[in-house]
Enzyme design. Structure first.
Site, PDB file in Angstrom:
ATOM      1  CG  ASN A  92      -6.600  -8.546  -5.050  1.00  0.00           C
ATOM      2  OD1 ASN A  92      -6.834  -7.971  -6.316  1.00  0.00           O
ATOM      3  ND2 ASN A  92      -7.626  -8.710  -3.571  1.00  0.00           N
ATOM      4  CD  GLN A 116      -2.368 -11.762  -4.321  1.00  0.00           C
ATOM      5  OE1 GLN A 116      -1.750 -12.263  -4.216  1.00  0.00           O
ATOM      6  NE2 GLN A 116      -2.773 -10.525  -3.260  1.00  0.00           N
ATOM      7  CB  CYS A 174      -8.449  -4.890   2.104  1.00  0.00           C
ATOM      8  SG  CYS A 174      -8.683  -4.586   0.556  1.00  0.00           S
ATOM      9  CG  HIS A 200       1.678 -10.066   3.459  1.00  0.00           C
ATOM     10  ND1 HIS A 200       0.206 -10.094   3.996  1.00  0.00           N
ATOM     11  CD2 HIS A 200       1.609  -8.673   3.411  1.00  0.00           C
ATOM     12  CE1 HIS A 200      -0.660  -8.977   3.431  1.00  0.00           C
ATOM     13  NE2 HIS A 200       0.175  -8.576   2.853  1.00  0.00           N
ATOM     14  CB  THR A 203      -1.323  -0.149   1.084  1.00  0.00           C
ATOM     15  OG1 THR A 203      -2.082  -1.018   0.734  1.00  0.00           O
ATOM     16  CG2 THR A 203      -2.185   1.385   1.253  1.00  0.00           C
ATOM     17  CB  SER A 218       3.296  -6.780   0.460  1.00  0.00           C
ATOM     18  OG  SER A 218       3.615  -6.697   2.050  1.00  0.00           O
ATOM     19  CB  THR A 241      15.114   3.532  12.226  1.00  0.00           C
ATOM     20  OG1 THR A 241      15.402   4.663  12.786  1.00  0.00           O
ATOM     21  CG2 THR A 241      15.574   1.839  12.651  1.00  0.00           C
TER      22      THR A 241
END
Length: 393
Positions: A153, A181, A325, A203, A75, A201, A238
């Site tokens: 997705n 995806q 989501c 995950h 995102t 991403s 960081t």
């Protein structure tokens, strides 16, 4: 590897963290906790972990490590690409995307429209295919960016990204793709595709949540969302070292991608054949277009999809009705709606998505429990229900 004892068939929502990734992360949560930007010796290990992860993610995408910017997830990467491209576009106020993008892109585009930007939304056909012929005609002199997902997705439909990116390059327009995806499921080689910006991403590929990446083509400079000296000034804050290290390990797990694609496609086909054998009137969405090997979106006539999901969970199977989501709402899938399906069919559709730890016995468990669930949902005598499920008249 599933949540609890359930069969997990929702890998497009998120994936189980690979044990290898977890093991690699743990030292950076305890002894190797130094800030990688610090100058003293103990920070060198953290800096080395980030560098190795950057190289691993770049290798999976077919690009240079220097072109990878670590973010908090896809995102953020999507928003950084869109807002950065607009900021760098010398007053251009037009974007092109599709009707079936991930909500993180669509909601950003709607926000920009409220601010006075203009957005063209390319349509898809009944199989979720993007008609490339609609792209050149949508381009305007003030088009700043074309943003199209690589793979959907919800349905798994794959867009012709190499061809779309080539069109953008020929017209001098920046091209961004949300490959969240696609990465780790099909080949993504940025040495062969003229993409300027790409989002992904961790995950979704058995890495940790909370970390992603934005590919920024060499020579392209975008204003950052977060200002700071980290990531060569491209993304302040960081670095999330443990998560970045886990991302890198997860990326390295996909070194035999072609074999894994064949395995997942075989499981997906087994699932679909089994469902259609019992319920011939079920509809596999996007089955006639190139799609991800792990994804199956199936319409169960006019049954209540939410109730079907609930009963599947009671029987030990976890799936979804679309994007995670958006799962908390009650609006029909914007993807299936854009494909022209009536609302009753959209609300009767479920997504099953496989992953690295999916096995044939998982699919077989679904196929064992599903028939009785479907018959019970009909709430009519069994002989009538069986006739309905077979499309008998």
């Amino acid at each position: 590897m599933t949540p609890g004892s359930a069969v997990y068939l929702d890998n497009n929502a998120t994936t189980a963290l690979a044990p290898e990734a977890l093991d690699a992360m743990l030292p950076y949560l305890s002894g190797l906790y130094a800030n990688p930007s610090s100058a003293y010796g103990p920070a060198a290990a953290a800096k080395k972990g980030v560098a190795e992860a950057r190289a691993a993610v770049a290798a999976l995408l077919g690009c240079s490590p220097a072109e990878i910017v670590f973010t908090s997830g896809a995102t953020e990467s999507n928003h950084a690409a869109i807002l950065g491209a607009l900021s760098a576009a010398s007053g251009k106020r037009h974007l092109i995307t599709s009707q079936v993008e991930h909500p993180s892109v669509l909601l950003m585009c709607r926000h920009l429209e409220r601010l006075g930007m203009e957005v063209s939304y390319l349509p898809v056909d009944s199989e979720g295919r993007l008609d490339l012929a609609t792209l050149p005609s949508a381009i305007r002199p003030d088009t700043a960016l074309i943003s199209l997902l690589w793979a959907n997705n919800e349905t798994g439909a794959i867009f012709p990204i190499p061809e779309a990116a080539a069109i953008a390059r020929s017209r001098g327009i920046l091209f961004h793709t949300d490959a969240t995806q696609a990465m780790g499921k099909i080949p993504v080689d940025l040495r062969q595709v003229p993409v300027d910006l790409l989002s992904c991403s961790a995950h979704k590929i058995h890495g940790p949540k909370g970390v992603g990446a934005l590919y920024v083509r060499k020579g392209l400079t975008l204003p950052p969302l977060f200002h700071g000296h980290q990531e060569r000034g491209r993304r302040g804050g960081t670095e999330n070292v443990p998560a970045i290290v886990g991302f890198g390990v997860a990326a390295r797990l996909h070194d035999e991608l072609e074999r894994e694609m064949r395995r997942l496609a075989a499981l997906r086909d087994r699932l679909e054949r089994g469902i259609l054998a019992f319920m011939p009137c079920a509809q596999v969405h996007a089955q006639d277009t190139p799609r991800l090997p792990n994804t199956s979106n199936i319409g169960f006539a006019t049954l209540d999809g939410e109730e079907l999901l609930h009963r599947l969970e009671q029987a030990g199977v976890l799936a979804s009705a679309g994007a995670a989501c958006a799962a908390g709402g009650h609006e029909p899938s914007h993807v299936l709606t854009a494909m022209g399906l009536p609302k009753t069919s959209v609300l009767a559709s479920l997504r099953f998505s496989l992953g690295r730890y999916s096995r044939a016995e998982d699919v077989d468990h679904l196929l064992r429990v599903l028939p009785s669930i479907l018959l019970n949902l009909m709430d009519v005598p069994e002989i009538i229900a069986r006739e309905a499920l077979s499309c008998a008249h």
